[in-house]
Design a protein around this motif. Structure first.
Motif, short mmCIF file in Angstrom:
data_model
loop_
_atom_site.label_atom_id
_atom_site.label_comp_id
_atom_site.label_asym_id
_atom_site.label_seq_id
_atom_site.Cartn_x
_atom_site.Cartn_y
_atom_site.Cartn_z
N ARG A 24 0.84 -1.20 0.00
CA ARG A 24 0.00 0.00 0.00
C ARG A 24 0.87 1.24 0.00
N GLN A 25 0.36 2.27 -0.73
CA GLN A 25 1.09 3.53 -0.83
C GLN A 25 2.56 3.27 -1.16
N CYS A 26 2.75 2.65 -2.29
CA CYS A 26 4.09 2.25 -2.72
C CYS A 26 4.86 3.47 -3.23
N VAL A 40 0.17 -1.78 -5.12
CA VAL A 40 0.95 -2.51 -6.11
C VAL A 40 0.93 -3.98 -5.72
N LEU A 41 0.60 -4.85 -6.67
CA LEU A 41 0.55 -6.29 -6.43
C LEU A 41 1.81 -6.94 -6.99
N PHE A 42 2.32 -7.94 -6.25
CA PHE A 42 3.56 -8.62 -6.62
C PHE A 42 3.32 -10.12 -6.69
N THR A 66 -0.31 -2.33 -10.91
CA THR A 66 -0.45 -1.15 -10.07
C THR A 66 -1.91 -0.71 -10.10
N ILE A 67 -2.36 -0.07 -9.02
CA ILE A 67 -3.77 0.30 -8.91
C ILE A 67 -3.88 1.69 -8.29
#
Length: 994
Positions: A131-133, A147-149, A157-158
């Motif tokens: 969150r809040q990358c 951001v999903l990994f 990214t969202i």
């Protein structure tokens, strides 16, 4: 209740971590909690955790090569270089090699459960969310919401927006375009992350390439009631399917392993890579078809009705790959081979390149391009995917019946021929006709399409239990629905999956070919009416009518002039290229191949006569013999008929004249205008007009000029496939109750709903998602108010209540809990309501421009006088009265309108009666005086009273018409309205001249 964007963000993160078991990772520097490496664009701790857990022996070998102290950094550097070179998708799929050691960076779901070791490795994939990358290597406060990994590699990214904070998905898209710089930030560069999502409460949009202001987002919405958007969600956000379904671990691995792929486009000799991410309906179609086939096996029929613009080629490629390796619960292959029936070479190539990315072993796709023995061999050895042409379909059906114990999936691509126009009909090689009427009659029978061929072949055989058919079409015929559709309890049939034309249009994937549709009914009715018009000599009128009926070639010349001049004045500048030069092209649809021959000759002559530097091509099959002369497409164009489509791409060729050929399946995005001179029926209407709907940069509209069909018929054919005062501070506080009562008259909500929503909002600790389904119910009722003005009035009253209460609550001495609840409710509801004014004004502006443009062309479509050599008016001889004398044209319009509505057939005496009636009224001095000082509405009231008096004086001249006007109220009303319109126009015109 926290209704902020951060709460929305936390809600999604909570779902991902607690339901889908994502790892939560922090982006901020908090000692050991700092998990994202900005320079490597990795969560390297999770990456190494995955590598050492799944490939420990290989890691030990690499450690021996690099040494314990440097192995981590060297491996990460190697991985990063490979991602820079190949992209994250290819690295996840194919892994990397480092000093002779091969590492898989992800494990994808095995096709069966027989390999328990593979199953265990698959379960060790690690999905995580940051969150809040804070992604930027430059020290800024910029951060991406989520951001999903996958195994430490960033994949999605969202950017989130919450409508309760007055932000929508559009703001998220703009944020990506404006604030997310792909040139200087490695995380945002093409192929590093696989997709970027813009999300709000209701909608999802995505892109695979960030390019600043040029970034192009695609909708990733489910569709609702055949249109764009998403259905309401009774349990929360309408966009919840994204994190609940699409971001589930199995779905993410499936997307990366079986859907997302890299395509290479060649644009004018420039190679450009494009990362393809499935749109929602594509993924949904493939998953549902595969699930059904897995459960029920072979012997099934599926109809997939996907509009043009649906991305059908990719959907077929994904489906073919999925079915080729599909296993049932017993771990048996459902299909031995998948056979794709198509006439499109582009799909052949797309299938091969797409499937090749999914499979490690080459040769999964075999294209049958030689002879039937090649087909028989591929079927016998069980090639995974076989691609062949429509003409071999009967051979396929016969052959697979002979292969007992084998099971096949047959995918039929758009079951009509793409270009030939005669997929299965045996036409005479030489067509001999003495005139155009005869030629039209000979070819009036509708051509059989590939769809007909397949239907007939299947009808002649019983249902085969070793075959499953998957038929893709945008316009299924009745028989196709019966054979391939899903039977319903009421005895009807419906497609297995639908992506509508309306949704494709609303989502911007195709253009609406009906928005700018002009018929020439008015012009030609003027011609027919003029033949009986008393203002012309009867002999001349009869001569004109006879010439129209008997000398069709002359009519073609006149229509040619109309088409060419319309194109020259209105179309040729459309779809400008980088230099501002128009590229738009037009198609002329003719009634027969002989018509096409005559039109080609007429176009060539007219273009030469006018010295216009553009050319026309013709397209028809076989040979046409007329007056002992043979005509072929190749001979008339000057090159092989196989080159016609390619030659049409050249800038000098702006017209394509067709007879059946190219009316279906032909894809040329520069087609902007269509001139239709053929009566089209049912499916043929949609298939033909759809040649215009392809999108292209700077192509914002299309035009259709129809010489043969009625608007009502066109609409009917498309239907199956298309489906306010702010109160001042001094206001009496009791005005709040007045506004409350007015709002209740709209019947959009109950007092119980107001209380429920207000109290839920006030309850601490509640999740904002619970508000959405409650508000959605009311928004839905609002949307169903048919009158836009009523919707605007409600919104205005709601806003007035909020503003008044916000002020009065500070000064009034009493408290009313109901008003307080309504105030809280109204604020939440107002934010949830759609923005009517902006949407409406935009549509109204577009409608007004198109409508005025059409009216101008209909009534003023002649060549404007220019300096130099004079030009002939293309309408002059076709409509001798219509355009040269507005007054007479208007009178003809009256007669035509009445005739169309009431089926009348006026005599010469009737026409004289109407003309005299209008003349007497227009000459009335009292009516003229009224027009000088009164509004049009008041003048009409006086006119209607005067009308009856003047009519009474004409009783003896035409008693039957007098009686009909008085006895038939609707007929009389129409006559009064039409006559008044012209009388008023004439009076105003005379006043201006004075």
């Amino acid at each position: 209740m926290d209704i902020s964007e951060k709460a929305f963000e936390a809600y999604i993160e909570d779902y991902l971590c607690n339901v889908h078991i994502y790892r939560f990772r922090s982006s901020k520097s908090q000692g050991k909690n700092y998990h994202y490496d900005k320079n490597l664009c990795l969560d390297w701790e999770l990456l190494l955790e995955f590598i050492t857990a799944t490939q420990p022996d290989t890691w030990e070998k690499l450690t021996e090569q690099h040494g314990q102290a440097t192995v981590r950094q060297k491996f990460l550097n190697r991985l990063n270089r490979e991602i820079d070179r190949r992209g994250t998708l290819d690295v996840l799929r194919r892994g990397i090699k480092d000093y002779g050691c091969y590492f898989q960076v992800a494990y994808f779901a095995p096709v069966s459960t027989l390999n328990s070791e593979h199953q265990e490795l698959y379960r060790k994939n690690i999905l995580s969310v940051v969150r809040q990358c804070h992604y930027s290597a430059i020290e800024t406060k910029d951060a991406i919401d989520l951001v999903l990994f996958l195994n430490g590699l960033p994949i999605f990214t969202i950017e989130l927006k919450n409508k309760q904070t007055r932000q929508t998905v559009e703001n998220a898209r703009e944020q990506y375009k404006r604030d997310r710089d792909p040139k200087h930030e490695p995380l945002l560069q093409f192929k590093r992350c696989l997709a970027h999502f813009a999300v709000d409460d209701d909608e999802v949009w995505m892109t695979t390439r960030l390019e600043g202001k040029s970034t192009y987002f695609l909708p990733f919405n489910r569709g609702y009631n055949g249109a764009a958007g998403n259905p309401p969600n009774s349990n929360g956000y309408a966009s919840a399917y994204l994190w609940e379904d699409v971001f589930s671990p199995d779905s993410v691995l499936e997307l990366i392993g079986n859907f997302i792929h890299l395509a290479v486009e060649d644009r004018n000799g420039t190679r450009r890579e494009k990362l393809i991410f499935p749109r929602y309906h594509q993924r949904d179609t493939v998953k549902k078809l595969a699930a059904h086939a897995r459960e029920y096996g072979t012997g099934q029929h599926y109809l997939i009705q996907h509009s043009a613009g649906s991305g059908k080629s990719n959907t077929i490629a994904w489906l073919a790959h999925r079915l080729a390796f599909l296993h049932n619960v017993e771990n048996q292959r459902v299909f031995d081979s998948v056979i794709v029936i198509t006439d499109r070479r582009v799909l052949d190539r797309q299938l091969q390149t797409t499937v090749r990315q999914f499979e490690q072993s080459p040769g999964s796709v075999v294209v049958i391009d030689k002879h039937s023995d090649q087909l028989a061999e591929a079927l016998t050895i069980g090639s995974a995917i076989i691609v062949c042409t429509l003409q071999k379909f009967p051979v396929i059906v016969k052959k697979v019946n002979q292969l007992t114990g084998r099971h096949f999936a047959i995918i039929v691509d758009e079951a009509h021929s793409s270009q030939s126009g005669e997929a299965s009909k045996s036409l005479k090689e030489v067509l001999r006709a003495q005139n155009l009427e005869e030629a039209e009659q000979l070819e009036a029978e509708e051509f059989q399409t590939g769809e007909d061929l397949i239907n007939q072949s299947l009808e002649a055989r019983q249902k085969q239990h070793n075959l499953s058919f998957f038929a893709f079409t945008a316009t299924p015929k009745q028989k196709t629905l019966e054979i391939f559709g899903q039977p319903q309890p009421d005895g009807s049939f419906r497609p297995f999956h639908i992506y509508t034309m309306q949704q494709a249009i609303e989502e911007g994937f195709i253009l609406d070919v009906l928005q700018n549709y002009t018929t020439f009914e008015t012009y030609f009715n003027l011609l027919k009416i003029a033949a009986d018009d008393p203002r012309y000599e009867k002999g001349k009128a009869i001569s004109l009518l006879r010439r129209y009926v008997e000398l069709h070639q002359y009519t073609i010349a006149r229509k040619t002039a109309i088409m060419v001049e319309h194109f020259w004045e209105n179309t040729r500048h459309q779809i400008p290229d980088e230099s501002g030069n128009g590229q738009a092209k037009a198609m002329i649809v003719t009634r027969s191949r002989l018509h096409a021959v005559f039109y080609k000759q007429a176009f060539d002559n007219y273009l030469k006569q006018q010295s216009y530097p553009i050319k026309a091509l013709v397209a028809f099959s076989g040979t046409v013999n007329y007056n002992n002369l043979d005509y072929t497409e190749a001979q008339m164009n000057g090159f092989s008929d196989k080159q016609t489509a390619e030659q049409f791409k050249k800038p000098e060729y702006r017209f394509l004249i067709v007879a059946e050929k190219f009316q279906t399946g032909f894809d040329q995005p520069l087609l902007h205008t269509m001139y239709v001179d053929k009566i089209l029926s049912s499916v043929a209407v949609v298939q033909t007009l759809s040649r215009l709907n392809r999108t292209h940069p700077h192509k914002t509209e299309t035009m259709v000029l129809d010489f043969a069909n009625h608007v009502d018929d066109i609409q009917s054919a498309f239907k199956p496939y298309f489906e306010a005062t702010i109160l001042s501070k001094g206001t009496d506080p009791n005005k709040l109750y007045d506004l409350q009562a007015v709002l209740e008259t709209f019947n959009l909500y109950t007092t119980e709903q107001v209380a429920e929503i207000a109290e839920l909002y006030l309850r601490q600790g509640e999740k904002a998602a619970k508000l959405q389904p409650l508000l959605r119910v009311i928004v839905g009722r609002y949307a169903y108010i048919p009158d836009m003005e009523k919707r605007m009035e409600f919104k205005h009253r709601l806003r007035s209540f909020i503003q008044l209460y916000a002020f009065l609550s500070q000064v009034i001495t009493f408290k009313d809990a109901d008003l307080e609840r309504l105030y809280l409710f109204a604020r939440l509801l107002l934010r949830a309501l759609p923005s009517e004014s902006q949407k409406s004004s935009l549509n109204v502006a577009e409608y007004a421009d198109l409508e005025s443009y059409r009216i101008q062309k209909s009534f003023s479509g002649k060549i404007s006088p220019k300096s130099g050599a004079s030009q002939l008016d293309p309408f002059a001889e076709l409509e001798p009265a219509g355009l040269t004398d507005p007054e007479k044209a208007a009178l003809s319009e009256i007669i035509a309108d009445i005739n169309r509505r009431f089926g009348t057939d006026f005599t010469e005496g009737d026409l004289i009666f109407f003309a005299e009636l209008k003349t007497r009224l227009a000459a009335n001095e009292s009516l003229q005086a009224s027009a000088k000082v009164n509004t049009r509405e008041n003048v009409q009231l006086f006119h209607d009273a005067l009308f009856d008096a003047v009519l009474q004086t004409m009783i003896d001249s035409n008693f039957e018409m007098f009686k009909r006007i008085n006895d038939n109220e609707e007929f009389g009303k129409l006559v009064r309205e039409k006559i008044f319109g012209q009388v008023y126009q004439e009076i105003i015109k005379k006043m201006r001249l004075r």
